[in-house]
Design a protein around this motif. Structure first.
Motif, short mmCIF file in Angstrom:
data_model
loop_
_atom_site.label_atom_id
_atom_site.label_comp_id
_atom_site.label_asym_id
_atom_site.label_seq_id
_atom_site.Cartn_x
_atom_site.Cartn_y
_atom_site.Cartn_z
N THR B 116 0.84 -1.20 0.00
CA THR B 116 0.00 0.00 0.00
C THR B 116 0.87 1.25 0.00
O THR B 116 0.59 2.21 -0.73
CB THR B 116 -0.91 0.04 1.25
N ALA B 117 1.92 1.23 0.80
CA ALA B 117 2.82 2.39 0.84
C ALA B 117 3.48 2.61 -0.51
O ALA B 117 3.69 3.75 -0.93
CB ALA B 117 3.87 2.21 1.93
N ALA B 118 3.78 1.51 -1.24
CA ALA B 118 4.40 1.66 -2.56
C ALA B 118 3.47 2.41 -3.51
O ALA B 118 3.93 3.24 -4.31
CB ALA B 118 4.74 0.28 -3.12
N VAL B 119 2.17 2.15 -3.40
CA VAL B 119 1.20 2.87 -4.24
C VAL B 119 1.25 4.37 -3.91
O VAL B 119 1.36 5.23 -4.79
CB VAL B 119 -0.22 2.32 -4.04
N ILE B 120 1.19 4.68 -2.61
CA ILE B 120 1.23 6.08 -2.18
C ILE B 120 2.51 6.75 -2.65
O ILE B 120 2.51 7.87 -3.18
CB ILE B 120 1.17 6.17 -0.64
N LEU B 121 3.63 6.06 -2.45
CA LEU B 121 4.93 6.65 -2.80
C LEU B 121 5.08 6.82 -4.31
O LEU B 121 5.74 7.76 -4.78
CB LEU B 121 6.06 5.81 -2.21
#
Lengths: 200, 200, 200
Positions: B116-121
């Motif tokens: 999920t953090a990869a999507v945000i980043l």
């Protein structure tokens, strides 16, 4: 090293005064002035350190926070006197950006950034505190509006790199480059010099 | 890898042009335009790298700074021609955000962020440069005002994760996801599509 | 530890609601509201972690992103009801800043910042998300305009340090300090208390 450290603390205090005074002008309360003084003083150096993947120096060394607090208190107690000292403040600010710029370049090189990045990070160290201050105050950043400011830092940073590559002694180089930044800035203020605008 | 690297430099240059042109429009001087081009080009990727506890790539690799400088010089020399090329710039910008988004997702995964953090980043990599540019220009950020922009990145980033989890080849996945972001963006611009507003 | 973790997630969700509602008020689209909710919720803690040279927690733990998403969805679905609940939201926000502040101080100490820096970083954890939210919305940050807010955090952070140095049990200290921040904030809202302005 001791003199550098003292100048660094003094520069931090001057930046805190400039930040707190900007907040006072905008009719912001005491805490807001303290906050603004704080981010103005640590903004540029913290950004540089974060980009170098270091902890900003004030996280480990409280003296910087004490210097900022003293700066904020001065700006509150001596608010009216400081306005009359505006010319003196411009002088100290010009010394401050020169010093912060050169220290920023040197620290970046010490932590093995590329030479071009060291120039950028030197300029950032000197000007980003003020950019953050102006952004918080909801104003167009000063560096976009006024006489040559960041450009003086850019010039000094490049000069420091070039003199360094010529083998000039670091202490002499730092001294000369700092004074060059300050001199350009003070001449620009005196004669209201500014850079051309594109597509105006 | 060489092609990716060249596209990355090209995307950086396009972002620098877009930042410098925004500054030119606001009647900001040459240095301000350079500064704005710079933060627009490196803002998103630097924020991603700082959150991944890495040094931004431009700190170590000067080629990115050279690409930015070229972009700024182009925006100054060819200022009037570039306005006539607005449609072309929108096209390159759409390609650029797609590419930066996918590269951002992949880099975050490589450094073991959560999915999920990869999507945000990934979205941050693509849009935060523009957000910082608009904040500095003292405008409401473009991503809050205009046709679908960051949403296209969000869609592409999620698509890249899903295709990846299905075992699709990384190169094909990157290619398809990048084009999807660009296509959504270009269709949104052409038909002036926008998202609903809440509580209007 | 489990309770702390749940409160942290809950606080993150409340901050996401407050960010998304600010965006809704400004007539920003759904994605912009999500984006604003996100930066409001993670801004303060991320800045603290970056200054401590750590990866922000949400980069590795998706639960925070899920909490934010739930907060944003609540703000969209229950937009009108939430306005009627403004007083309840102020209550949760006051609890939230108290909690985030104390957690921020403790985390900074755990990672060996100086004691003064821990106070600053605690305040940052609590208020910087809101500062970034207001800057993005192109407004003068709330902490500069309104009743005692960040000052309550500053007071609580210093209190936490002092009680800690007196050997008070950490859990009791955290509980008392959090409630102190919340109580100061709620009293300030109720009686519209504000700090003096300098040079007005």
């Amino acid at each position: 090293m001791n003199i550098i450290y003292c100048i660094d603390l003094l520069g931090t205090m001057v930046f805190a005064i400039s930040g707190a005074m900007a907040a006072n002008r905008s009719g912001i309360d005491i805490f807001g002035a303290t906050f603004t003084g704080f981010v103005t003083a640590i903004g540029g150096g913290s950004l540089r350190d974060v980009f170098l993947n270091l902890r900003p120096i004030w996280v480990d060394d409280s003296n910087y926070l004490v210097a900022i607090l003293i700066g904020v208190i001065i700006s509150i107690i001596a608010n009216r006197q400081l306005y009359r000292l505006a010319r003196t403040l411009t002088f100290f600010d010009a010394l401050g950006i020169g010093f912060f710029c050169v220290v920023g370049v040197q620290k970046s090189l010490t932590y093995e950034s590329s030479q071009t990045a060291a120039v950028i990070l030197g300029v950032f160290s000197a000007v980003m505190g003020g950019v953050i201050r102006d952004t918080l105050m909801n104003e167009t950043p000063l560096i976009f509006r006024k006489e040559i400011y960041a450009t003086a830092c850019l010039f000094g940073a490049i000069m420091y790199m070039i003199l360094g590559s010529w083998g000039v002694d670091t202490a002499i180089n730092a001294f000369v480059s700092t004074l060059t930044v300050s001199a350009i800035r003070l001449v620009a203020v005196k004669y209201e010099l500014s850079l051309p605008v594109i597509g105006g």
